[in-house]
Structures are given as structure tokens and as C-alpha cells.
Enzyme design. Structure first.
Site, PDB file in Angstrom:
ATOM      1  N   HIS A   1       4.194   6.713   3.292  1.00  0.00           N
ATOM      2  CA  HIS A   1       5.216   5.741   2.919  1.00  0.00           C
ATOM      3  C   HIS A   1       4.680   4.758   1.890  1.00  0.00           C
ATOM      4  O   HIS A   1       3.480   4.626   1.714  1.00  0.00           O
ATOM      5  CB  HIS A   1       5.702   4.974   4.156  1.00  0.00           C
ATOM      6  CG  HIS A   1       4.607   4.241   4.873  1.00  0.00           C
ATOM      7  ND1 HIS A   1       4.008   4.720   6.009  1.00  0.00           N
ATOM      8  CD2 HIS A   1       4.002   3.043   4.616  1.00  0.00           C
ATOM      9  CE1 HIS A   1       3.090   3.860   6.428  1.00  0.00           C
ATOM     10  NE2 HIS A   1       3.066   2.838   5.596  1.00  0.00           N
TER      11      HIS A   1
ATOM     12  N   ASN B   1      -5.076  11.297  11.666  1.00  0.00           N
ATOM     13  CA  ASN B   1      -4.648  11.514  13.049  1.00  0.00           C
ATOM     14  C   ASN B   1      -5.609  12.523  13.668  1.00  0.00           C
ATOM     15  O   ASN B   1      -5.681  13.666  13.215  1.00  0.00           O
ATOM     16  CB  ASN B   1      -3.200  12.009  13.093  1.00  0.00           C
ATOM     17  CG  ASN B   1      -2.246  10.937  12.613  1.00  0.00           C
ATOM     18  OD1 ASN B   1      -2.191   9.856  13.175  1.00  0.00           O
ATOM     19  ND2 ASN B   1      -1.512  11.231  11.556  1.00  0.00           N
TER      20      ASN B   1
ATOM     21  N   GLU C   1      -3.777   3.649   1.836  1.00  0.00           N
ATOM     22  CA  GLU C   1      -4.117   3.764   3.256  1.00  0.00           C
ATOM     23  C   GLU C   1      -4.267   5.242   3.585  1.00  0.00           C
ATOM     24  O   GLU C   1      -3.315   6.009   3.479  1.00  0.00           O
ATOM     25  CB  GLU C   1      -3.004   3.166   4.113  1.00  0.00           C
ATOM     26  CG  GLU C   1      -3.172   3.409   5.597  1.00  0.00           C
ATOM     27  CD  GLU C   1      -1.938   3.060   6.397  1.00  0.00           C
ATOM     28  OE1 GLU C   1      -1.716   3.702   7.438  1.00  0.00           O
ATOM     29  OE2 GLU C   1      -1.172   2.154   5.984  1.00  0.00           O
TER      30      GLU C   1
ATOM     31  N   ARG D   1      -1.485  10.765   4.697  1.00  0.00           N
ATOM     32  CA  ARG D   1      -2.132  11.372   5.861  1.00  0.00           C
ATOM     33  C   ARG D   1      -3.163  12.383   5.375  1.00  0.00           C
ATOM     34  O   ARG D   1      -2.891  13.152   4.457  1.00  0.00           O
ATOM     35  CB  ARG D   1      -1.105  12.056   6.750  1.00  0.00           C
ATOM     36  CG  ARG D   1      -0.174  11.085   7.420  1.00  0.00           C
ATOM     37  CD  ARG D   1       0.848  11.830   8.308  1.00  0.00           C
ATOM     38  NE  ARG D   1       1.767  10.873   8.888  1.00  0.00           N
ATOM     39  CZ  ARG D   1       2.922  10.514   8.343  1.00  0.00           C
ATOM     40  NH1 ARG D   1       3.305  11.048   7.201  1.00  0.00           N
ATOM     41  NH2 ARG D   1       3.692   9.629   8.936  1.00  0.00           N
TER      42      ARG D   1
ATOM     43  N   HIS E   1       0.819  -1.206   0.000  1.00  0.00           N
ATOM     44  CA  HIS E   1       0.000   0.000   0.000  1.00  0.00           C
ATOM     45  C   HIS E   1       0.858   1.262   0.000  1.00  0.00           C
ATOM     46  O   HIS E   1       2.039   1.208   0.286  1.00  0.00           O
ATOM     47  CB  HIS E   1      -0.950   0.028   1.206  1.00  0.00           C
ATOM     48  CG  HIS E   1      -0.267   0.098   2.536  1.00  0.00           C
ATOM     49  ND1 HIS E   1      -0.075  -1.009   3.339  1.00  0.00           N
ATOM     50  CD2 HIS E   1       0.265   1.141   3.237  1.00  0.00           C
ATOM     51  CE1 HIS E   1       0.534  -0.651   4.451  1.00  0.00           C
ATOM     52  NE2 HIS E   1       0.753   0.651   4.416  1.00  0.00           N
TER      53      HIS E   1
ATOM     54  N   GLU F   1       8.240   1.304   4.106  1.00  0.00           N
ATOM     55  CA  GLU F   1       7.992   0.361   5.192  1.00  0.00           C
ATOM     56  C   GLU F   1       8.183  -1.053   4.666  1.00  0.00           C
ATOM     57  O   GLU F   1       7.660  -1.410   3.609  1.00  0.00           O
ATOM     58  CB  GLU F   1       6.564   0.533   5.709  1.00  0.00           C
ATOM     59  CG  GLU F   1       6.194  -0.412   6.825  1.00  0.00           C
ATOM     60  CD  GLU F   1       4.760  -0.211   7.305  1.00  0.00           C
ATOM     61  OE1 GLU F   1       4.480  -0.593   8.443  1.00  0.00           O
ATOM     62  OE2 GLU F   1       3.929   0.305   6.531  1.00  0.00           O
TER      63      GLU F   1
END
Length: 145
Positions: free
Chosen positions: A80, A66, A62, A9, A5, A123
Site C-alpha cells: 500500500h 510475513n 517498508e 511484502r 511510505h 492507508e
């Protein structure tokens, strides 16, 4: 290695879902609300990939919301790229030997982060589980990830 993925954000989950799902046509395949961490993760995929994505077999976007963040500066909204790997320890060792900094070592045998030459965070996620082992278990973070 398998591509998993891309994480982005978002500062307004409702408007982001309107854009990605209602306007662009992606579909939500899973969602995680984490009260303790104060964040929501929403995984989206193209409609033709939804069945495979639910089974863990198709790439996704994704969206990370937050709860307490009210805007991102300096490109921090891009998170990422993520890849599942067969042996995270062997790959991290190979990367280190070729001069790549392991920003977040795989202390838990599950997850590590590195950066591309342009600073893109990547990641690495272990397929299955590996027990923690040295030198990774006690290796500190290096820089940001």
C-alpha cells in the site's frame, strides 16, 4: 496530508535487504519484529534522507516479511501507499461523499484503508490521536484492503 511510505511484502528478508541496502544503497532506519503477529517490518530510506526519516520526516519503503508466507501470487507482494492526515474522519467523510468506498473504516480514530480506481491500497494514518466515534466505530470492513 503527508506521504509516509510504500509497503512491499517480501518472501526472503535477507535477499531483499541485500538488494535494497547492499546493492541499491538504501539504509535501514528502523525495524519491528512482532513475535505474536509473526512478521518483521523493516523501514528503508535513501542515504540522504536517513536523518529526516528517523525523525519521521522523510518517505520510506517498508519491507514486510510475513514469517509463514512462502510466496505471493497476483501482485499481493505490493502492499500500500501510506499518508498521514490531519483529520481522518473528515477526509473519510469527504471520500465517501465523492463515491469512494472506505474498505477499512477508521474505527480506532487512527487508521483507514481505501483503494484507488486501479485497486491500489492506500492507508490513511491520523496525525496524533482522535477518539473513536460513530459512525466509524461500528462500521464494518468493505471488501479487501
Amino acid at each position: 496530508m503527508r506521504y509516509l511510505h510504500t509497503m512491499v511484502r517480501v518472501s526472503d528478508l535477507k535477499s531483499s535487504l541485500d538488494f535494497y541496502c547492499d546493492k541499491l544503497g538504501l539504509v535501514e532506519v528502523s525495524r519491528i519484529d512482532n513475535e505474536k503477529g509473526r512478521f518483521t517490518l523493516v523501514f528503508l530510506t535513501a542515504p540522504g534522507d536517513a536523518e529526516n526519516a528517523r525523525a519521521g520526516g522523510a518517505p520510506m519503503v517498508e519491507l514486510t516479511y510475513n514469517w509463514d508466507e512462502h510466496g505471493y501470487q497476483g501482485g499481493r507482494n505490493f502492499g500500500h501507499l501510506a499518508y498521514r492526515v490531519a483529520d481522518i474522519y473528515a477526509l473519510c467523510e469527504k471520500l465517501m461523499k465523492s463515491g469512494v468506498t472506505i474498505n477499512r473504516p477508521p474505527r480506532d480514530g487512527h487508521m483507514a484503508f481505501i483503494r484507488s480506481p486501479d485497486g491500489i491500497s492506500i492507508e490513511l494514518l491520523q496525525e496524533g490521536a482522535l477518539p473513536p466515534k460513530e459512525p466509524w466505530a461500528s462500521m464494518p470492513n468493505s471488501g479487501s484492503w
